[in-house]
Design an enzyme around this catalytic site. Sequence first.
Site, PDB file in Angstrom:
ATOM      1  N   GLU A 171     -49.638 -12.606   4.929  1.00  0.00           N
ATOM      2  CA  GLU A 171     -49.321 -12.914   6.546  1.00  0.00           C
ATOM      3  C   GLU A 171     -48.502 -12.117   7.085  1.00  0.00           C
ATOM      4  O   GLU A 171     -47.299 -11.907   6.600  1.00  0.00           O
ATOM      5  CB  GLU A 171     -48.884 -14.453   6.504  1.00  0.00           C
ATOM      6  CG  GLU A 171     -48.923 -14.907   7.819  1.00  0.00           C
ATOM      7  CD  GLU A 171     -50.069 -14.621   8.795  1.00  0.00           C
ATOM      8  OE1 GLU A 171     -51.156 -15.156   8.404  1.00  0.00           O
ATOM      9  OE2 GLU A 171     -50.011 -13.916   9.886  1.00  0.00           O
ATOM     10  N   LYS A 226     -48.187  -5.550   1.997  1.00  0.00           N
ATOM     11  CA  LYS A 226     -47.052  -6.431   2.705  1.00  0.00           C
ATOM     12  C   LYS A 226     -45.733  -6.068   2.250  1.00  0.00           C
ATOM     13  O   LYS A 226     -44.923  -6.216   3.357  1.00  0.00           O
ATOM     14  CB  LYS A 226     -47.344  -8.003   2.320  1.00  0.00           C
ATOM     15  CG  LYS A 226     -46.531  -8.924   2.644  1.00  0.00           C
ATOM     16  CD  LYS A 226     -46.641  -9.090   4.098  1.00  0.00           C
ATOM     17  CE  LYS A 226     -45.341 -10.052   4.674  1.00  0.00           C
ATOM     18  NZ  LYS A 226     -45.438 -10.153   5.802  1.00  0.00           N
ATOM     19  N   CYS A 282     -37.368 -12.873   5.004  1.00  0.00           N
ATOM     20  CA  CYS A 282     -38.287 -12.126   4.384  1.00  0.00           C
ATOM     21  C   CYS A 282     -37.650 -10.589   4.126  1.00  0.00           C
ATOM     22  O   CYS A 282     -38.052  -9.774   3.058  1.00  0.00           O
ATOM     23  CB  CYS A 282     -39.608 -12.118   4.913  1.00  0.00           C
ATOM     24  SG  CYS A 282     -40.453 -13.590   4.653  1.00  0.00           S
TER      25      CYS A 282
HETATM   26  P1  NAD Z   1     -41.253 -22.243   3.508  1.00  0.00           P
HETATM   27  O1  NAD Z   1     -39.879 -22.303   2.503  1.00  0.00           O
HETATM   28  O2  NAD Z   1     -41.101 -22.474   5.025  1.00  0.00           O
HETATM   29  O3  NAD Z   1     -42.215 -23.033   3.068  1.00  0.00           O
HETATM   30  C1  NAD Z   1     -42.673 -23.191   1.802  1.00  0.00           C
HETATM   31  C2  NAD Z   1     -43.181 -24.797   1.540  1.00  0.00           C
HETATM   32  O4  NAD Z   1     -43.840 -24.641   0.125  1.00  0.00           O
HETATM   33  C3  NAD Z   1     -42.022 -25.622   1.242  1.00  0.00           C
HETATM   34  O5  NAD Z   1     -42.211 -26.599   2.261  1.00  0.00           O
HETATM   35  C4  NAD Z   1     -41.910 -26.120  -0.170  1.00  0.00           C
HETATM   36  O6  NAD Z   1     -41.805 -27.425  -0.088  1.00  0.00           O
HETATM   37  C5  NAD Z   1     -43.459 -26.053  -0.341  1.00  0.00           C
HETATM   38  N1  NAD Z   1     -43.734 -25.907  -1.907  1.00  0.00           N
HETATM   39  C6  NAD Z   1     -43.207 -25.245  -2.815  1.00  0.00           C
HETATM   40  N2  NAD Z   1     -43.881 -25.315  -3.979  1.00  0.00           N
HETATM   41  C7  NAD Z   1     -44.678 -26.135  -3.846  1.00  0.00           C
HETATM   42  C8  NAD Z   1     -45.991 -26.625  -4.573  1.00  0.00           C
HETATM   43  N3  NAD Z   1     -45.769 -26.601  -6.002  1.00  0.00           N
HETATM   44  N4  NAD Z   1     -46.588 -27.714  -4.110  1.00  0.00           N
HETATM   45  C9  NAD Z   1     -46.684 -28.066  -2.715  1.00  0.00           C
HETATM   46  N5  NAD Z   1     -45.904 -27.405  -1.797  1.00  0.00           N
HETATM   47  C10 NAD Z   1     -44.581 -26.438  -2.498  1.00  0.00           C
HETATM   48  O7  NAD Z   1     -41.599 -20.678   3.412  1.00  0.00           O
HETATM   49  P2  NAD Z   1     -42.355 -19.807   4.574  1.00  0.00           P
HETATM   50  O8  NAD Z   1     -41.587 -19.394   5.420  1.00  0.00           O
HETATM   51  O9  NAD Z   1     -43.520 -20.700   4.892  1.00  0.00           O
HETATM   52  O10 NAD Z   1     -42.965 -18.708   3.553  1.00  0.00           O
HETATM   53  C11 NAD Z   1     -43.986 -18.779   2.709  1.00  0.00           C
HETATM   54  C12 NAD Z   1     -44.415 -17.745   1.939  1.00  0.00           C
HETATM   55  O11 NAD Z   1     -44.740 -16.721   3.292  1.00  0.00           O
HETATM   56  C13 NAD Z   1     -43.242 -16.576   1.561  1.00  0.00           C
HETATM   57  O12 NAD Z   1     -43.778 -15.897   0.485  1.00  0.00           O
HETATM   58  C14 NAD Z   1     -42.951 -15.858   2.618  1.00  0.00           C
HETATM   59  O13 NAD Z   1     -42.472 -14.596   2.065  1.00  0.00           O
HETATM   60  C15 NAD Z   1     -44.193 -15.481   3.141  1.00  0.00           C
HETATM   61  N6  NAD Z   1     -44.245 -15.226   4.456  1.00  0.00           N
HETATM   62  C16 NAD Z   1     -43.166 -15.701   5.463  1.00  0.00           C
HETATM   63  C17 NAD Z   1     -43.170 -15.299   6.928  1.00  0.00           C
HETATM   64  C18 NAD Z   1     -42.122 -16.065   7.800  1.00  0.00           C
HETATM   65  O14 NAD Z   1     -42.226 -15.609   8.895  1.00  0.00           O
HETATM   66  N7  NAD Z   1     -41.359 -17.136   7.167  1.00  0.00           N
HETATM   67  C19 NAD Z   1     -43.880 -14.436   7.329  1.00  0.00           C
HETATM   68  C20 NAD Z   1     -44.864 -13.899   6.761  1.00  0.00           C
HETATM   69  C21 NAD Z   1     -45.067 -14.116   5.225  1.00  0.00           C
HETATM   70  C1  UGA Z   2     -41.073 -10.123   9.934  1.00  0.00           C
HETATM   71  C2  UGA Z   2     -42.255  -9.204  10.559  1.00  0.00           C
HETATM   72  O1  UGA Z   2     -41.863  -8.662  11.623  1.00  0.00           O
HETATM   73  C3  UGA Z   2     -43.480  -9.877  10.025  1.00  0.00           C
HETATM   74  O2  UGA Z   2     -44.396  -9.071  10.557  1.00  0.00           O
HETATM   75  C4  UGA Z   2     -43.511 -10.438   8.730  1.00  0.00           C
HETATM   76  O3  UGA Z   2     -44.563 -11.177   8.712  1.00  0.00           O
HETATM   77  C5  UGA Z   2     -42.315 -11.348   8.518  1.00  0.00           C
HETATM   78  O4  UGA Z   2     -41.097 -10.693   8.764  1.00  0.00           O
HETATM   79  C6  UGA Z   2     -42.309 -11.977   7.078  1.00  0.00           C
HETATM   80  O5  UGA Z   2     -42.933 -11.258   6.284  1.00  0.00           O
HETATM   81  O6  UGA Z   2     -41.455 -12.859   6.936  1.00  0.00           O
HETATM   82  P1  UGA Z   2     -39.701 -12.142  11.369  1.00  0.00           P
HETATM   83  O7  UGA Z   2     -38.322 -11.642  10.131  1.00  0.00           O
HETATM   84  O8  UGA Z   2     -40.103 -13.341  11.377  1.00  0.00           O
HETATM   85  O9  UGA Z   2     -40.827 -11.398  10.836  1.00  0.00           O
HETATM   86  O10 UGA Z   2     -39.108 -11.416  12.515  1.00  0.00           O
HETATM   87  P2  UGA Z   2     -38.801  -9.982  13.247  1.00  0.00           P
HETATM   88  O11 UGA Z   2     -39.120  -9.938  14.593  1.00  0.00           O
HETATM   89  O12 UGA Z   2     -39.367  -8.904  12.386  1.00  0.00           O
HETATM   90  O13 UGA Z   2     -37.405  -9.699  12.999  1.00  0.00           O
HETATM   91  C7  UGA Z   2     -36.653  -9.757  11.835  1.00  0.00           C
HETATM   92  C8  UGA Z   2     -35.245  -9.215  12.172  1.00  0.00           C
HETATM   93  O14 UGA Z   2     -35.059  -8.225  12.801  1.00  0.00           O
HETATM   94  C9  UGA Z   2     -34.570 -10.313  13.188  1.00  0.00           C
HETATM   95  O15 UGA Z   2     -33.119 -10.471  12.706  1.00  0.00           O
HETATM   96  C10 UGA Z   2     -34.422  -9.511  14.570  1.00  0.00           C
HETATM   97  O16 UGA Z   2     -33.398  -9.772  15.359  1.00  0.00           O
HETATM   98  C11 UGA Z   2     -34.147  -8.110  14.059  1.00  0.00           C
HETATM   99  N1  UGA Z   2     -34.758  -6.993  14.609  1.00  0.00           N
HETATM  100  C12 UGA Z   2     -35.933  -6.972  15.121  1.00  0.00           C
HETATM  101  C13 UGA Z   2     -33.915  -6.136  15.311  1.00  0.00           C
HETATM  102  O17 UGA Z   2     -32.659  -6.070  15.228  1.00  0.00           O
HETATM  103  N2  UGA Z   2     -34.433  -5.012  16.160  1.00  0.00           N
HETATM  104  C14 UGA Z   2     -35.636  -4.943  16.428  1.00  0.00           C
HETATM  105  O18 UGA Z   2     -35.771  -4.051  17.187  1.00  0.00           O
HETATM  106  C15 UGA Z   2     -36.756  -5.806  15.997  1.00  0.00           C
END
Ligand code: NAD
Ligand code: UGA
Length: 481
Positions: A171, A226, A282
């Site tokens: 994602e 990713k 992340c």
């Molecule tokens: P999060 O911590 O918000 O959510 C994960 C959820 O999974 C929790 O609510 C937890 O209780 C649940 N969970 C864990 N183990 C479980 C199990 N065995 N059964 C059922 N539920 C279970 O995490 P997130 O931010 O949603 O991130 C999830 C993944 O996506 C990570 O690998 C992260 O790197 C990736 N990711 C996050 C973002 C972001 O913007 N947060 C963007 C892209 C990718």
């Molecule tokens: C980032 C990536 O942008 C997503 O594509 C990815 O899916 C995600 O991580 C993930 O894998 O979790 P996110 O961390 O939600 O998303 O937000 P960003 O907009 O990327 O910002 C990350 C950090 O960088 C923030 O603290 C933001 O303030 C900072 N940032 C961003 C800067 O300082 N300067 C910039 O120009 C852009």
Amino acid sequence: TAFPIRNICCIGAGYVGGPTMAVIADRCPQIQVNVVDLNEARIAAWNDLDLSKLPVYEPGLDAVVDRARGRNLTFSTQVDAAIAAADMVFISVNTPTKTKGLGAGQASDLRWVEACARQVAQSAQGHTIVVEKSTLPVRTAEVVRSILEAAQRQAVDGELPISFSVLSNPEFLAEGTAIRDLESPDRVLIGGENPVAIQSLAEIYGHWVPVEKILLTNLWSSELSKLTANAFLAQRISSINSVAALCEHTGADVREVARAIGSDSRIGSKFLEAGPGFGGSCFQKDILNLVYLCRHFGLPDVADYWENVVALNTWQQHRISRLVVQKLFGTVTGKRLALLGFAFKADTNDTREAPAIRIAHDLLEEGAQLAIYDPKVDPQQIAFDLQLAASSPPDVQAGPTRAALSGEGTWWSGTSVADTVAGADAALILTEWHEFRQLDWVALAPLMRQPAWVFDARAVVDPEAVKSSGLMLWRVGDGAV
Ligand code: NAD
Ligand code: UGA
């Protein structure tokens, strides 16, 4: 040809699982989408009739959930039942950095992913497509596949055969713009080996994503893309922050430099905003994971290269707290400082790895009295992140108390910008919330203890408006103020 997908289960109702499944359910009303999680409080919040109580704050999420929930979108803790009913299971659980054991501090902790794979192996019925949505180290699909393969079986005693296909579908949404990113993504990436399974997932996205934006690769390219995308994005932030520091010494302005270099189409203009360093759950985790993998595969120079992106980021955060202390006559002990913004970026309530945490820690260590205001972050979350309970707000009219001068750092939660800056020697802007762009500094300045500073780590204020209020200004990367 594709398998008909009528029922999806998503394990993990977090920042990714919740919004992603809400959008799939919204766009594919014919598919039943069941999101499950072990965390009962989180599931209850997803089911709350008051949409302002959803556990994730994202602009537009409430409307999407409102349309689909109860129709073809459910949230529950019934993990096994949801897996058994599903044709396709998304694994969207957390994959944080390991805190102990082999690879501590760098490798991803895969215990939750492995637990999911085992639970799917145990409860799945018929043919199930398992989709890695979590961000994972390259070659994790091998682990998931071996766990699932051990559970495959031919038809016995009239029961259906049990079989699996594994896909990688990372994602790319960013928090704060999750719904927009999900509804019109730059691309959707699907990695896999089984063409029928790949087609089944591509058809789901095909309901709203143009076919040319759906990229198909092998499993390992998808997993590695990713980590690489996040490493490249974070690298741009460290690069511009390194230049920001140089600008401050040379009379250059980093925004002018960013515009000048970003106009080169090979460089591009996005993601060049200098600031207090990147936060979020992340970037750091994924780069450290990449670093760990590089060392594991015998590439120490490649590991060092990426590790420096994180080192520069940490340096930038400490640089800002050091600079605040220096400008305030070398001491902030007993001084009131207003922190405006605590989330790691605007439009989210997420504080994971927020720059504000490290900067607040540094200032508390120096004995500062911090008033902290964020329009979306719960004060209890701030207390958790700082590992320090909130104090009650002091009397603004009175000067610093003896207790304050003892050197013990404290913090309390402000309820508005005006009440947060009252009596403060400085206001630090750490999140680029829209409301901080429009502050009336002429009205705020008299509330502060003079001489007072504005430290704008997000470059959101109008420098002229701050200066005309009599406040002193530091703006990240601006050698001209
Ligand atoms: P999060 O911590 O918000 O959510 C994960 C959820 O999974 C929790 O609510 C937890 O209780 C649940 N969970 C864990 N183990 C479980 C199990 N065995 N059964 C059922 N539920 C279970 O995490 P997130 O931010 O949603 O991130 C999830 C993944 O996506 C990570 O690998 C992260 O790197 C990736 N990711 C996050 C973002 C972001 O913007 N947060 C963007 C892209 C990718
Ligand atoms: C980032 C990536 O942008 C997503 O594509 C990815 O899916 C995600 O991580 C993930 O894998 O979790 P996110 O961390 O939600 O998303 O937000 P960003 O907009 O990327 O910002 C990350 C950090 O960088 C923030 O603290 C933001 O303030 C900072 N940032 C961003 C800067 O300082 N300067 C910039 O120009 C852009």
